[in-house]
Scaffold this motif. Sequence first.
Motif, PDB file in Angstrom:
ATOM      1  N   ILE A   1       3.564   7.994  -2.450  1.00  0.00           N
ATOM      2  CA  ILE A   1       3.137   7.404  -1.176  1.00  0.00           C
ATOM      3  C   ILE A   1       3.536   8.387  -0.087  1.00  0.00           C
ATOM      4  O   ILE A   1       4.704   8.788  -0.007  1.00  0.00           O
ATOM      5  CB  ILE A   1       3.799   6.031  -0.939  1.00  0.00           C
ATOM      6  CG1 ILE A   1       3.451   5.064  -2.081  1.00  0.00           C
ATOM      7  CG2 ILE A   1       3.385   5.455   0.407  1.00  0.00           C
ATOM      8  CD1 ILE A   1       4.177   3.734  -2.016  1.00  0.00           C
ATOM      9  N   ASP A   2       2.575   8.778   0.734  1.00  0.00           N
ATOM     10  CA  ASP A   2       2.835   9.794   1.755  1.00  0.00           C
ATOM     11  C   ASP A   2       3.910   9.373   2.753  1.00  0.00           C
ATOM     12  O   ASP A   2       4.855  10.109   2.993  1.00  0.00           O
ATOM     13  CB  ASP A   2       1.553  10.135   2.526  1.00  0.00           C
ATOM     14  CG  ASP A   2       0.540  10.851   1.650  1.00  0.00           C
ATOM     15  OD1 ASP A   2       0.960  11.510   0.673  1.00  0.00           O
ATOM     16  OD2 ASP A   2      -0.663  10.744   1.937  1.00  0.00           O
ATOM     17  N   ASN A   3       3.769   8.172   3.324  1.00  0.00           N
ATOM     18  CA  ASN A   3       4.689   7.774   4.389  1.00  0.00           C
ATOM     19  C   ASN A   3       4.687   6.262   4.557  1.00  0.00           C
ATOM     20  O   ASN A   3       3.643   5.619   4.451  1.00  0.00           O
ATOM     21  CB  ASN A   3       4.263   8.422   5.716  1.00  0.00           C
ATOM     22  CG  ASN A   3       5.249   8.133   6.827  1.00  0.00           C
ATOM     23  OD1 ASN A   3       6.408   8.514   6.741  1.00  0.00           O
ATOM     24  ND2 ASN A   3       4.796   7.451   7.863  1.00  0.00           N
ATOM     25  N   ILE A   4       5.869   5.711   4.806  1.00  0.00           N
ATOM     26  CA  ILE A   4       5.989   4.311   5.208  1.00  0.00           C
ATOM     27  C   ILE A   4       6.803   4.303   6.491  1.00  0.00           C
ATOM     28  O   ILE A   4       7.959   4.752   6.509  1.00  0.00           O
ATOM     29  CB  ILE A   4       6.677   3.431   4.143  1.00  0.00           C
ATOM     30  CG1 ILE A   4       5.932   3.510   2.809  1.00  0.00           C
ATOM     31  CG2 ILE A   4       6.744   1.986   4.629  1.00  0.00           C
ATOM     32  CD1 ILE A   4       6.585   2.735   1.689  1.00  0.00           C
ATOM     33  N   PRO A   5       6.229   3.814   7.594  1.00  0.00           N
ATOM     34  CA  PRO A   5       6.960   3.772   8.861  1.00  0.00           C
ATOM     35  C   PRO A   5       8.216   2.901   8.769  1.00  0.00           C
ATOM     36  O   PRO A   5       8.323   2.027   7.911  1.00  0.00           O
ATOM     37  CB  PRO A   5       5.950   3.165   9.838  1.00  0.00           C
ATOM     38  CG  PRO A   5       4.614   3.424   9.215  1.00  0.00           C
ATOM     39  CD  PRO A   5       4.852   3.368   7.732  1.00  0.00           C
ATOM     40  N   ALA A   6       9.148   3.154   9.673  1.00  0.00           N
ATOM     41  CA  ALA A   6      10.399   2.388   9.726  1.00  0.00           C
ATOM     42  C   ALA A   6      10.100   0.897   9.829  1.00  0.00           C
ATOM     43  O   ALA A   6       9.220   0.479  10.580  1.00  0.00           O
ATOM     44  CB  ALA A   6      11.247   2.850  10.907  1.00  0.00           C
TER      45      ALA A   6
END
Length: 170
Positions: A79-84
Amino acid sequence: NPTFSFSNNIAECVDLTDIEIVAIISPDANSSTCSKVGESQQIVVKVANNNPNEDVSAINIHAVISDGNSPITTISESIDNIPANDVVEYAFSRTFNVPNVNNYSVTVFVDRYDANAQNDTLSISKCTDLGISETSANEINMSQNIPNPANNMAKVDYSIPTQGKVVFTI
């Protein structure tokens, strides 16, 4: 001899990173419908970044499809990115074919060391429809009843492509 000096200032570093597998959306474990053997299935999950301060990137996520005893298929992606402090829905790009077993399980996990390892893995169990598929229907043979016309003691020979329970209804 070496000398050491210590300061009264203590800095504490706490890693608040916590990646959680919140739910397996597909295949749906709550559905009463069994999966069809050989059918292509996509795995869709909800994944949370429980860190209130930092985005998390490059999260390795894995899915293992097993027959209850041993793995049949493993899918690993990132998964590239998960925001805070956010939850994302992630659909695996690779699919799997429903195995030819009575029941199978899908286990999804992340392999990232974080603050709460207890929520890094989630599993579901799913039943399969081991009924006769269209491709094997051509391999079913049923002979003429003997005697013909039938009486109270008729015999019907048949063959099916795999061993299993047969229900014959007239």
